[in-house]
Motif scaffolding. Sequence first.
Motif, short mmCIF file in Angstrom:
data_model
loop_
_atom_site.label_atom_id
_atom_site.label_comp_id
_atom_site.label_asym_id
_atom_site.label_seq_id
_atom_site.Cartn_x
_atom_site.Cartn_y
_atom_site.Cartn_z
N ARG A 1 0.85 -1.19 0.00
CA ARG A 1 0.00 0.00 0.00
C ARG A 1 0.89 1.24 0.00
O ARG A 1 1.73 1.42 0.86
CB ARG A 1 -0.92 0.00 1.22
CG ARG A 1 -1.95 -1.12 1.21
CD ARG A 1 -2.72 -1.17 2.52
NE ARG A 1 -1.82 -1.51 3.64
CZ ARG A 1 -2.24 -1.65 4.90
NH1 ARG A 1 -3.53 -1.47 5.19
NH2 ARG A 1 -1.38 -1.95 5.86
N GLY A 2 0.71 2.08 -0.98
CA GLY A 2 1.54 3.27 -1.09
C GLY A 2 2.79 3.06 -1.94
O GLY A 2 3.47 4.04 -2.26
N CYS B 1 7.13 6.89 0.41
CA CYS B 1 7.12 8.22 1.00
C CYS B 1 7.13 9.31 -0.07
O CYS B 1 7.56 10.42 0.16
CB CYS B 1 8.31 8.40 1.95
SG CYS B 1 8.00 7.75 3.60
N SER C 1 5.45 11.42 7.79
CA SER C 1 4.83 12.45 6.96
C SER C 1 3.76 13.17 7.76
O SER C 1 3.26 12.68 8.78
CB SER C 1 4.19 11.81 5.72
OG SER C 1 3.11 10.96 6.08
N ALA D 1 0.81 13.69 6.70
CA ALA D 1 -0.44 12.97 6.48
C ALA D 1 -0.55 11.70 7.32
O ALA D 1 -1.65 11.17 7.50
CB ALA D 1 -0.58 12.61 4.99
N GLN D 2 0.57 11.18 7.84
CA GLN D 2 0.58 9.97 8.66
C GLN D 2 -0.15 8.81 7.97
O GLN D 2 -1.05 8.19 8.52
CB GLN D 2 -0.07 10.24 10.03
CG GLN D 2 0.72 11.19 10.91
CD GLN D 2 1.99 10.57 11.49
OE1 GLN D 2 2.91 10.23 10.77
NE2 GLN D 2 2.02 10.40 12.79
N THR D 3 0.25 8.52 6.73
CA THR D 3 -0.35 7.43 5.97
C THR D 3 0.18 6.08 6.44
O THR D 3 1.17 6.01 7.17
CB THR D 3 -0.04 7.59 4.47
OG1 THR D 3 1.39 7.51 4.29
CG2 THR D 3 -0.55 8.93 3.95
N ASP D 4 -0.45 4.99 6.00
CA ASP D 4 0.02 3.66 6.37
C ASP D 4 1.43 3.40 5.88
O ASP D 4 2.20 2.69 6.53
CB ASP D 4 -0.92 2.59 5.80
CG ASP D 4 -2.27 2.56 6.49
OD1 ASP D 4 -2.36 3.09 7.61
OD2 ASP D 4 -3.23 2.02 5.90
N SER D 5 1.78 3.98 4.75
CA SER D 5 3.09 3.71 4.16
C SER D 5 4.15 4.72 4.58
O SER D 5 5.32 4.56 4.26
CB SER D 5 2.98 3.69 2.63
OG SER D 5 2.56 4.95 2.15
N CYS D 6 3.76 5.79 5.31
CA CYS D 6 4.74 6.79 5.70
C CYS D 6 4.26 7.52 6.94
O CYS D 6 3.61 8.57 6.86
CB CYS D 6 4.98 7.77 4.55
SG CYS D 6 6.58 8.61 4.68
N ASN D 7 4.58 6.97 8.13
CA ASN D 7 4.12 7.56 9.38
C ASN D 7 5.23 7.49 10.43
O ASN D 7 6.18 6.74 10.29
CB ASN D 7 2.87 6.84 9.89
CG ASN D 7 3.12 5.37 10.16
OD1 ASN D 7 3.65 4.99 11.21
ND2 ASN D 7 2.74 4.51 9.22
#
Length: 312
Positions: free
Chosen positions: A40-41, A147, A190, A192-198
């Motif tokens: 994901r991402g 990211c 990040s 945005a604190q996404t699943d792929s970049c937090n």
Amino acid sequence: MSVLEGGKPCTDCGVLVEGTALYFGGAGARQAVTADLDLRGAKFVEYWARIGSEDNMTMCHRPTCRREGVLLDYSVDGGVSWTLLHEMDYLKYVSVRRDYIVLPEGALTNATRLRWWQPFTISSGLATPSLERAQWAIDNILVGGGCGQLSPHAHGDSLYFNGCKMRQAVTKPLDLTRASKIMFVLQIGSVAQTDSCNIALDQADTVDRAVLLQYTVNNGVSWHVIAQHQPKDFIKAQRVSYNIPLEARVKGVMLRWWQPRHEGAGHDQWALDHVEVVLTRKQNYMMNFARQTGMRNYYSRKRRALQQQRRA
């Protein structure tokens, strides 16, 4: 790799990038299958490959027909069914090629496995084991893009670190006798604190999840810190510049970016791009991440698994 059949780390098909590659020459199944990966991402899968060889070496002989090609597939149901991502044309891979495959939306799940494999020889309608198929090799597999592109500070694809074990990028030995500065772009987690970049900014040990820039003059026996980069300061991509210490302005210096602590895949990811060493005479050279020039990268579960397989 989760599954490795008919293959081993060696140089029987020559050197693809540096050192050994995964070489496939067994009589039976020839395949490399990853564990289920969280894609994901992610944006792409990249690798270097060769099928046979131009000089028709005994252990890596020239392919003669399409059924000696190699296929790249993905599965999102645990290997029950597979979808073709790319066919490596047997005519185009006798010399080493770099493939950059954009991942389709259907592959961007939290449990996607990848497979490189060579079909069996078909005789009288039956799959028949055979040593006659052209041998092949793959190296420097990476999945990236989690990211983003670190805009506006950098461009293209960045080194993305999401592995469950050691996360580091280490250069080859460099001649820094005329170097003055090291510059690069870094992002940790990040906004945005996404699943792929937090990144967990509210944890007591967040400072331990920093990314360190270090150097060694004795081939990694001891490392010296040039700078520490705290997550709270790098949730947005930042371009930084540091003077290279006088002790590091010698031949044979290795640089590394290293994250001492993280919570494993899916957490505390970071990305690195646009690394530049500035020389004192206003000359510079770039470390091209797309081709991985001068870098040894450990940034995804799959890449790390491949490293472990090579040492087995």
